[in-house]
Design a protein around this motif. Structure first.
Motif, PDB file in Angstrom:
ATOM      1  N   GLN A 233      -6.178   4.968  -4.083  1.00  0.00           N
ATOM      2  CA  GLN A 233      -5.557   4.442  -2.872  1.00  0.00           C
ATOM      3  C   GLN A 233      -6.603   3.909  -1.897  1.00  0.00           C
ATOM      4  O   GLN A 233      -6.392   2.879  -1.255  1.00  0.00           O
ATOM      5  CB  GLN A 233      -4.702   5.519  -2.198  1.00  0.00           C
ATOM      6  CG  GLN A 233      -3.814   5.005  -1.077  1.00  0.00           C
ATOM      7  CD  GLN A 233      -2.692   4.086  -1.561  1.00  0.00           C
ATOM      8  OE1 GLN A 233      -2.410   4.007  -2.746  1.00  0.00           O
ATOM      9  NE2 GLN A 233      -2.046   3.393  -0.640  1.00  0.00           N
TER      10      GLN A 233
ATOM     11  N   ALA B 105       0.824  -1.210   0.000  1.00  0.00           N
ATOM     12  CA  ALA B 105       0.000   0.000   0.000  1.00  0.00           C
ATOM     13  C   ALA B 105       0.857   1.259   0.000  1.00  0.00           C
ATOM     14  O   ALA B 105       0.599   2.207  -0.749  1.00  0.00           O
ATOM     15  CB  ALA B 105      -0.936  -0.008   1.202  1.00  0.00           C
ATOM     16  N   VAL B 106       1.880   1.266   0.835  1.00  0.00           N
ATOM     17  CA  VAL B 106       2.723   2.458   0.928  1.00  0.00           C
ATOM     18  C   VAL B 106       3.452   2.714  -0.382  1.00  0.00           C
ATOM     19  O   VAL B 106       3.530   3.848  -0.865  1.00  0.00           O
ATOM     20  CB  VAL B 106       3.715   2.314   2.103  1.00  0.00           C
ATOM     21  CG1 VAL B 106       4.769   3.418   2.051  1.00  0.00           C
ATOM     22  CG2 VAL B 106       2.972   2.357   3.426  1.00  0.00           C
TER      23      VAL B 106
ATOM     24  N   SER C 255       1.201   4.189  -3.060  1.00  0.00           N
ATOM     25  CA  SER C 255       0.556   5.471  -2.779  1.00  0.00           C
ATOM     26  C   SER C 255       1.124   6.628  -3.584  1.00  0.00           C
ATOM     27  O   SER C 255       0.408   7.577  -3.910  1.00  0.00           O
ATOM     28  CB  SER C 255       0.646   5.785  -1.280  1.00  0.00           C
ATOM     29  OG  SER C 255       1.989   5.996  -0.875  1.00  0.00           O
TER      30      SER C 255
ATOM     31  N   PHE D 231      -6.122   9.764  -4.584  1.00  0.00           N
ATOM     32  CA  PHE D 231      -6.718   9.400  -3.302  1.00  0.00           C
ATOM     33  C   PHE D 231      -7.772   8.305  -3.462  1.00  0.00           C
ATOM     34  O   PHE D 231      -7.809   7.338  -2.695  1.00  0.00           O
ATOM     35  CB  PHE D 231      -7.322  10.640  -2.648  1.00  0.00           C
ATOM     36  CG  PHE D 231      -7.792  10.423  -1.234  1.00  0.00           C
ATOM     37  CD1 PHE D 231      -6.960   9.885  -0.267  1.00  0.00           C
ATOM     38  CD2 PHE D 231      -9.086  10.773  -0.863  1.00  0.00           C
ATOM     39  CE1 PHE D 231      -7.384   9.686   1.031  1.00  0.00           C
ATOM     40  CE2 PHE D 231      -9.526  10.578   0.439  1.00  0.00           C
ATOM     41  CZ  PHE D 231      -8.679  10.047   1.386  1.00  0.00           C
TER      42      PHE D 231
ATOM     43  N   GLU E 267      -6.661   0.208  -0.405  1.00  0.00           N
ATOM     44  CA  GLU E 267      -6.758  -0.058   1.026  1.00  0.00           C
ATOM     45  C   GLU E 267      -7.914  -1.013   1.340  1.00  0.00           C
ATOM     46  O   GLU E 267      -7.766  -1.951   2.141  1.00  0.00           O
ATOM     47  CB  GLU E 267      -6.970   1.249   1.789  1.00  0.00           C
ATOM     48  CG  GLU E 267      -5.734   2.103   1.927  1.00  0.00           C
ATOM     49  CD  GLU E 267      -6.003   3.372   2.701  1.00  0.00           C
ATOM     50  OE1 GLU E 267      -5.044   4.108   2.976  1.00  0.00           O
ATOM     51  OE2 GLU E 267      -7.177   3.632   3.055  1.00  0.00           O
TER      52      GLU E 267
ATOM     53  N   ASN F 128      -0.710   6.666  -6.936  1.00  0.00           N
ATOM     54  CA  ASN F 128      -2.170   6.622  -6.919  1.00  0.00           C
ATOM     55  C   ASN F 128      -2.771   7.957  -6.523  1.00  0.00           C
ATOM     56  O   ASN F 128      -2.212   8.672  -5.681  1.00  0.00           O
ATOM     57  CB  ASN F 128      -2.654   5.566  -5.905  1.00  0.00           C
ATOM     58  CG  ASN F 128      -2.453   4.151  -6.387  1.00  0.00           C
ATOM     59  OD1 ASN F 128      -2.198   3.917  -7.567  1.00  0.00           O
ATOM     60  ND2 ASN F 128      -2.566   3.197  -5.473  1.00  0.00           N
TER      61      ASN F 128
END
Length: 256
Positions: free
Chosen positions: A221, A209-210, A213, A218, A225, A216
């Motif tokens: 992302q 995920a990090v 990010s 918002f 998530e 991506n």
């Protein structure tokens, strides 16, 4: 394969990969790059944390400049040897701690910074020394550094090629922690044990995920998530974590 330039061992869920050419400050040659790649790609489900460090007084001084073949074909060496090695770090099936025990220069600095967590001894330093010999930072440095410290600091490091002490690197957010020499082994060991007994699957999802990010928006992302959290929420470790919380006991996490 039989390792000549690294040592690699596994105990209690922790794999330790040590660069082992101390006579040349663990400079990277073709053999070492292949062995690092092989070792990391060989990791199985039993390994839940990797500690990468160096033998002797340095972590890694970067490319072995006595390697004439690599110097004659820098682009080919990067594509054939460095890229697989760095991908093996980035995509390792367990979280990677880099325990920087001394100098981390050039490609050695960027190898260290590719890890998930970097813990450095206070006497260590990080250097993007490439421009001193007429080159640009490689081994992922132009991608990693701006994301860690911002463009201004990354540009300064790359253009001036100055040494950044471990404490300053920690202040900048380049690394997780700078540790006094007397505490270094104990701190690294404690952090490795923490990861090796934790929720490995969740750690790897955090990494994914990090790293996604930065590219991506918002909304994208949030979708990622939700997807990753859904997968985590269906795991045995999530069920164990909730049960342990409700029963007021320590959780017993297993694997992924």
């Amino acid at each position: 394969m039989a390792y000549e330039t690294i040592s690699f061992s596994t105990r209690d869920g922790i794999a330790t990969l040590m660069l082992n050419r101390p006579q040349v400050m663990n400079a990277l040659n073709t053999r070492m790059r292949a062995e690092i790649t092989e070792a990391l790609n060989s990791i199985g489900e039993d390994v839940r944390c990797v500690v990468m460090t160096g033998a002797g007084a340095a972590f890694c001084s970067g490319q072995d400049l006595s390697d004439a073949a690599a110097a004659a074909d820098i682009e080919g060496t990067l594509r054939r040897e460095y890229e697989p090695m760095l991908q093996a770090v980035i995509n390792c099936r367990a979280p990677v701690i880099c325990a920087v025990n001394g100098a981390a220069a050039g490609a050695g600095a960027n190898l260290a910074l590719a890890a998930d967590v970097v813990i450095a001894i206070e006497s260590a330093y990080f250097s993007q020394a490439f421009t001193r010999i007429g080159l640009i930072p490689d081994a992922g440095g132009t991608w990693i550094l701006p994301r860690l410290v911002g463009n201004a600091r990354a540009m300064g490091m790359m253009l001036f090629a100055e040494k950044i002490p471990a404490a300053q690197a920690a202040e900048w957010g380049m690394i997780w922690q700078s540790v006094p020499e007397a505490d270094f082994v104990d701190v690294v060991g404690a952090r490795a044990r923490q990861l090796a007994t934790g929720t490995t699957g969740a750690y790897l999802k955090v990494r994914r995920a990090v790293r996604a990010s930065g590219a991506n928006d918002f909304a994208t992302q949030l979708e990622l998530e939700a997807q990753l959290q859904g997968e985590a929420g269906r795991s045995a470790n999530f069920r164990e974590g909730v049960a342990a919380f409700l029963q007021k006991r320590a959780p017993n996490f297993t694997g992924r």
